[in-house]
Enzyme design. Structure first.
Site, mmCIF file in Angstrom:
data_model
loop_
_atom_site.group_PDB
_atom_site.id
_atom_site.type_symbol
_atom_site.label_atom_id
_atom_site.label_comp_id
_atom_site.label_asym_id
_atom_site.label_seq_id
_atom_site.Cartn_x
_atom_site.Cartn_y
_atom_site.Cartn_z
ATOM 1 N N ASP A 1 -3.764 -10.046 -2.590
ATOM 2 C CA ASP A 1 -4.195 -9.764 -1.270
ATOM 3 C C ASP A 1 -5.703 -8.991 -1.679
ATOM 4 O O ASP A 1 -5.753 -8.863 -2.719
ATOM 5 C CB ASP A 1 -3.340 -8.637 -0.887
ATOM 6 C CG ASP A 1 -3.725 -8.041 0.562
ATOM 7 O OD1 ASP A 1 -3.049 -8.185 1.542
ATOM 8 O OD2 ASP A 1 -4.739 -7.112 0.745
ATOM 9 N N ASP B 1 -5.802 -12.082 3.243
ATOM 10 C CA ASP B 1 -6.949 -11.413 4.002
ATOM 11 C C ASP B 1 -8.350 -11.605 2.820
ATOM 12 O O ASP B 1 -9.439 -11.202 3.253
ATOM 13 C CB ASP B 1 -6.676 -10.035 4.284
ATOM 14 C CG ASP B 1 -6.150 -9.121 3.414
ATOM 15 O OD1 ASP B 1 -5.692 -9.772 2.236
ATOM 16 O OD2 ASP B 1 -5.701 -8.143 3.694
ATOM 17 N N HIS C 1 0.829 -1.158 0.102
ATOM 18 C CA HIS C 1 -0.064 -0.188 0.098
ATOM 19 C C HIS C 1 0.801 1.260 0.044
ATOM 20 O O HIS C 1 0.263 2.455 -0.561
ATOM 21 C CB HIS C 1 -0.932 0.021 1.107
ATOM 22 C CG HIS C 1 -2.150 -0.821 1.144
ATOM 23 N ND1 HIS C 1 -2.982 -0.942 -0.007
ATOM 24 C CD2 HIS C 1 -2.639 -1.702 2.112
ATOM 25 C CE1 HIS C 1 -3.768 -1.808 0.300
ATOM 26 N NE2 HIS C 1 -3.587 -2.212 1.542
HETATM 27 ZN ZN LIG Z 1 -4.858 -6.512 2.640
#
Ligand SMILES: [Zn+2]
Length: 419
Positions: A237, A324, A200
């Site tokens: 992800d 996740d 990120h």
């Molecule tokens: Zn994530």
């Protein structure tokens, strides 16, 4: 500035203690180019899966999901499953003694002033005894965050070095043995069980629990240190890898593919985000509707990732492996299973064998249900080794997948990218 000694001290993640100098290999200065320790040639030849751990035990905050328990949860699951070098010495190897990433490698992706600011925030946390927060207090820094992030990136770089060394040794031996009818053996894959995650943060901003772009820095390292021009990064992800995308959006030599939950943090990753300038078409975003699960994940791979990779012809594959998207994860709403990661990792390994001499490195990103995280990494290890899944969870708890909505997204991505 933080002392070099702090940045250079390799940590043995099994004991959580600094390793001795004799075991740590050469001291690496901030300006050195090669942080790596290489396995001996016989191990490079025989091992199937190399992993390194960088658990960042002091980078943690009470109640935060990106916590110090994540890496130990993975290691416990691996031990309980017999997925350790002790249990499987012919296949699994843990890389010890690697160093923090040199600043030179970091600056191939991040601005110098950004690295300075990270170090300053981390030092402020150390001096005050209080964590520092960014991004509306969702992302924290402790006194160890900067050095922990450098060590996580260092793990990724060291694994790239070893995977490349193994593939080149294998190619050389195959060339030598072809005249005598010998076999080149199997390739070496790698997995960085590291945190904090990286996909990120942008080149100039920490975001989403991330500080240094591990995958992005590893990609640049593969290019600059090893001459591997074309890098494929696949990010599964549940959240869009916006930072990795930002780092390469105008670069035609890095194909970035992200599948993620539509509308989840950080709200980017629309199908129309395809890269800019010379990099137009080298960014592929697949925003999946909520409740997408195992079938959607496999179809993403078969209809988009694999054909895009075959067209791109990478020299190495990096995988931003966040777990996740698992149905148990508390931060999002997809329904991947532990066995989904087994299938994805097996397919990715096959793709690497087919396209780029087996060179593939997985890097841990998210994954916040500790049980699902550990079991998913176990299944990833199994998949890389060509073995089937062990899924402890009851699939009857899953909801129906939104098949029609998934098909609509996949068709749109394929149309835009000519796949
Ligand atoms: Zn994530």
């Amino acid at each position: 500035m933080q002392t070099q000694a702090t940045l250079q001290t390799p940590i043995c993640c099994r004991s959580r203690q600094p390793v001795c100098r004799a075991a740590a290999g050469p001291v690496v200065t901030a300006a050195a180019a090669a942080p790596s320790v290489l396995l001996p040639p016989e191990t490079l030849r025989s091992a199937r899966l190399l992993y390194a751990t960088a658990g960042a035990p002091a980078h943690t905050y009470p109640g935060h999901k990106e916590c110090a328990e994540r890496v130990p949860a993975i290691l416990t699951a691996l031990e309980h499953s017999g997925m350790t070098p002790y249990e499987r010495p012919e296949e699994l190897v843990q890389l010890e003694g690697f160093s923090a990433a040199p600043l030179e490698a970091v600056l191939a992706v991040h601005a110098g002033k950004y690295a300075e600011a990270l170090e300053k925030l981390s030092r402020r946390a150390a001096e005050s005894g209080q964590p520092q927060f960014v991004e509306q207090e969702t992302t924290y820094l402790t006194g160890s965050t900067y050095s922990d992030a450098l060590l996580a990136t260092g793990a990724a770089l060291a694994l790239v070095d070893n995977v490349v060394a193994a593939s080149r040794q294998r190619e050389a031996e195959a060339a030598n043995s072809s005249s005598s009818g010998g076999s080149s053996g199997s390739s070496l894959a790698a997995f960085a069980i590291c945190r904090p995650p990286g996909h990120h943060c942008t080149p100039s901003m920490p975001m989403g629990f991330c500080f240094l772009g591990n995958a992005a820095i590893a990609a640049r390292h593969a290019q600059r240190a090893h001459g591997l021009q074309r890098v494929l990064i696949y990010d599964f992800d549940v959240h869009h890898g916006n930072g990795t995308q930002d780092a390469f959006e105008d670069d035609p030599d890095v194909l970035f593919i992200s599948s993620h939950q539509s509308g989840a943090y950080p709200m980017t990753g629309k199908v129309g985000e395809v890269g800019t300038g010379a990099g137009e078409g080298a960014t592929i975003n697949i925003p999946l509707p909520g409740d997408s699960g195992h079938n959607a994940a496999l179809e993403v791979f078969e209809t988009i990732v694999a054909p895009a990779a075959q067209r791109f012809k990478p020299d190495i594959i990096l995988v931003s492996a966040g777990f996740d998207a698992h149905w148990r994860d508390p931060l999002a709403g997809l329904q991947f299973r532990t066995s989904t990661y087994n299938a994805l990792s097996a397919s990715l390994k096959q793709l690497a064998d087919q396209l780029c001499g087996g060179r593939i490195v997985f890097l841990l990103e998210g994954g916040y249900d500790l049980k699902a995280l550990g079991d998913s990494v176990v299944n990833t290890f199994l998949g890389v080794l060509g073995e089937g899944p062990v899924d402890p969870f009851n699939p009857d708890l899953l909801r129906d997948e939104p098949t029609d909505k998934v098909q609509h997204v996949l068709q749109e991505v394929r149309r835009i990218h000519g796949l």
